[in-house]
Motif scaffolding. Structure first.
Motif, PDB file in Angstrom:
ATOM      1  N   PRO A  37      29.097  23.042  18.098  1.00  0.00           N
ATOM      2  CA  PRO A  37      27.659  23.130  17.824  1.00  0.00           C
ATOM      3  C   PRO A  37      27.384  23.427  16.350  1.00  0.00           C
ATOM      4  N   ASN A  38      26.153  23.311  15.954  1.00  0.00           N
ATOM      5  CA  ASN A  38      25.764  23.600  14.571  1.00  0.00           C
ATOM      6  C   ASN A  38      26.213  25.009  14.201  1.00  0.00           C
ATOM      7  N   GLY A  39      26.800  25.105  13.017  1.00  0.00           N
ATOM      8  CA  GLY A  39      27.216  26.417  12.527  1.00  0.00           C
ATOM      9  C   GLY A  39      28.538  26.906  13.083  1.00  0.00           C
ATOM     10  N   ALA A  40      29.243  26.055  13.831  1.00  0.00           N
ATOM     11  CA  ALA A  40      30.497  26.492  14.474  1.00  0.00           C
ATOM     12  C   ALA A  40      31.629  26.690  13.467  1.00  0.00           C
ATOM     13  N   SER A 222      36.939  20.552  32.776  1.00  0.00           N
ATOM     14  CA  SER A 222      35.618  21.159  32.581  1.00  0.00           C
ATOM     15  C   SER A 222      34.960  21.495  33.903  1.00  0.00           C
ATOM     16  N   ALA A 223      33.866  22.212  33.786  1.00  0.00           N
ATOM     17  CA  ALA A 223      33.104  22.558  34.988  1.00  0.00           C
ATOM     18  C   ALA A 223      32.033  21.497  35.267  1.00  0.00           C
ATOM     19  N   ASP A 288      29.091  15.408  29.342  1.00  0.00           N
ATOM     20  CA  ASP A 288      28.835  16.406  30.397  1.00  0.00           C
ATOM     21  C   ASP A 288      29.810  17.577  30.255  1.00  0.00           C
ATOM     22  N   ALA A 289      31.088  17.224  30.004  1.00  0.00           N
ATOM     23  CA  ALA A 289      32.123  18.265  29.920  1.00  0.00           C
ATOM     24  C   ALA A 289      31.831  19.208  28.757  1.00  0.00           C
ATOM     25  N   TYR A 290      31.412  18.618  27.647  1.00  0.00           N
ATOM     26  CA  TYR A 290      31.146  19.399  26.437  1.00  0.00           C
ATOM     27  C   TYR A 290      29.975  20.364  26.674  1.00  0.00           C
ATOM     28  N   VAL A 291      28.922  19.819  27.275  1.00  0.00           N
ATOM     29  CA  VAL A 291      27.747  20.664  27.539  1.00  0.00           C
ATOM     30  C   VAL A 291      28.131  21.790  28.510  1.00  0.00           C
ATOM     31  N   GLU A 295      27.961  25.758  27.767  1.00  0.00           N
ATOM     32  CA  GLU A 295      27.057  26.592  28.566  1.00  0.00           C
ATOM     33  C   GLU A 295      27.813  27.648  29.365  1.00  0.00           C
ATOM     34  N   ASN A 296      28.982  27.225  29.919  1.00  0.00           N
ATOM     35  CA  ASN A 296      29.687  28.130  30.847  1.00  0.00           C
ATOM     36  C   ASN A 296      31.003  28.646  30.306  1.00  0.00           C
TER      37      ASN A 296
END
Ligand code: ATP
Length: 322
Positions: A37-40, A222-223, A288-291, A295-296
């Motif tokens: 993500p931004n700033g990572a 991923s979840a 999807d996996a990345y999101v 998130e989780n």
């Protein structure tokens, strides 16, 4: 063999660490995507590897050289290329003249015609830079980057803003670089592109890697869910199969066990005395996996959670050239 072998990198701009002792390896000849993500900390890490930024601590070898060392950096500049999202080129120069001038910086450059052929821009040989479309301009950026026959190419968002045809051409070109043994480090927020191109993916968040592996490893680990859907028969609103919800006239079930769900749906159809039509099963994408990962957090069977530093763990899992 690693094109990039960086260990325990930290970076502190003066207000606390933004990279926390990370290790990053890219086997020679692979396309490696760096996501986050931004700033990572992506730009910070990439610029340290390119030699455009100093590190606070850690060891870095890029093509066997230390980009933080002035002499090594001078050699690296002839062996690697960087394509930034936006490059400054003199608008009044012709494509040919810009390529010719750029070639003069390298010991064994591609000829102008060869470079233009590689990016399918031959017909614009005499055109002025200012007359090029965005897609043509992007291909010129790539032609310039390829002119020095780089062993390592850093590519930042190579297809952002391009039409689908131009995007496909550039992806094919980048994919083709692998066949020539060029190592590519790709930063992109277009995860379809990453899934298509990358041999390996490393996800960084808050200055540390949270997952690494092949795109398939990351999706499997991923979840994110597979989506099973079918056209809901008339009048069954209240009696859909367990776990299903009605979305635009279709019954939708999210699952990590598609076989069990399909069996359940078939059993339900038999009980209802109805037929299933329009059944679709869509596995999760890298997107999807990345999101789900952000998130989780990574799922327990993720490529990144086997005890070793994530990038190292994935290197042995995904490494094709080891
Ligand atoms: N020159 C700088 N001085 C101080 N802090 C900086 C500097 N450059 C980056 N940072 C900080 O370092 C952290 C990582 O920034 P970086 O630009 O590496 O992230 P990024 O992953 O590339 O983000 P983006 O996707 O938004 O480009 C951020 O907190 C940012 O504010």
């Amino acid at each position: 063999m690693y094109a990039i072998n960086a260990t325990d990198i930290t970076k502190d701009y003066g207000k606390g660490e933004v990279l926390h002792g990370i290790s990053y390896r890219v086997p020679t000849g692979q396309i490696a995507a760096l996501l986050g993500p931004n700033g990572a900390g992506k730009t910070t890490l990439i610029e340290i590897l390119e030699g455009h930024r100093g590190r606070t601590s850690g060891q870095v070898e890029v093509l066997g050289l230390d980009p933080g060392n002035r002499r090594d950096f001078a050699e690296l500049r002839t062996r690697m290329s960087v394509v930034l999202q936006q490059t400054m080129l003199e608008p009044g120069l012709s494509v040919r003249d810009i390529l010719r001038r750029h070639a003069s910086y390298y010991p064994d450059p591609l000829g102008v015609d060869e470079a233009l052929e590689q990016v399918e821009l031959t017909e614009k040989r005499s055109a002025l830079v200012k007359s090029l479309s965005d897609g043509q301009r992007r291909r010129l950026d790539l032609a310039l980057a390829l002119t020095g026959r780089p062993e390592l190419l850093f590519l930042d968002e190579p297809t952002t803003g391009l039409d689908p045809v131009s995007r496909r051409r550039i992806r094919a070109l980048v994919s083709g670089l692998r066949e020539c043994g060029t190592t590519v480090v790709l930063t992109s927020h277009d995860l379809t592109e990453v899934q298509e191109l990358a041999d390996r993916v490393d996800v960084i968040r808050d200055g540390a890697f949270i997952a690494s592996g092949t795109p398939d490893d990351l999706v499997r680990g991923s979840a994110a869910f597979t989506v099973v859907e079918f056209a809901a028969p008339e009048g069954v609103d209240g009696r859909l199969p367990e776990g299903a919800e009605l979305v635009n006239g279709r019954a939708r079930i999210l699952t990590d066990d598609q076989d069990a769900v399909v069996e359940r749906v078939q059993a339900w159809a038999r009980d209802e005395g109805t037929r299933i039509s329009g059944l679709t099963i869509v596995p999760p994408s890298l997107d999807d996996a990345y999101v789900a990962m952000l998130e989780n957090g990574p799922a327990s069977n993720s490529a990144s959670t086997n005890g070793a530093a994530p990038n190292e763990a994935a290197t042995s899992k995904a490494g094709k050239s080891e």
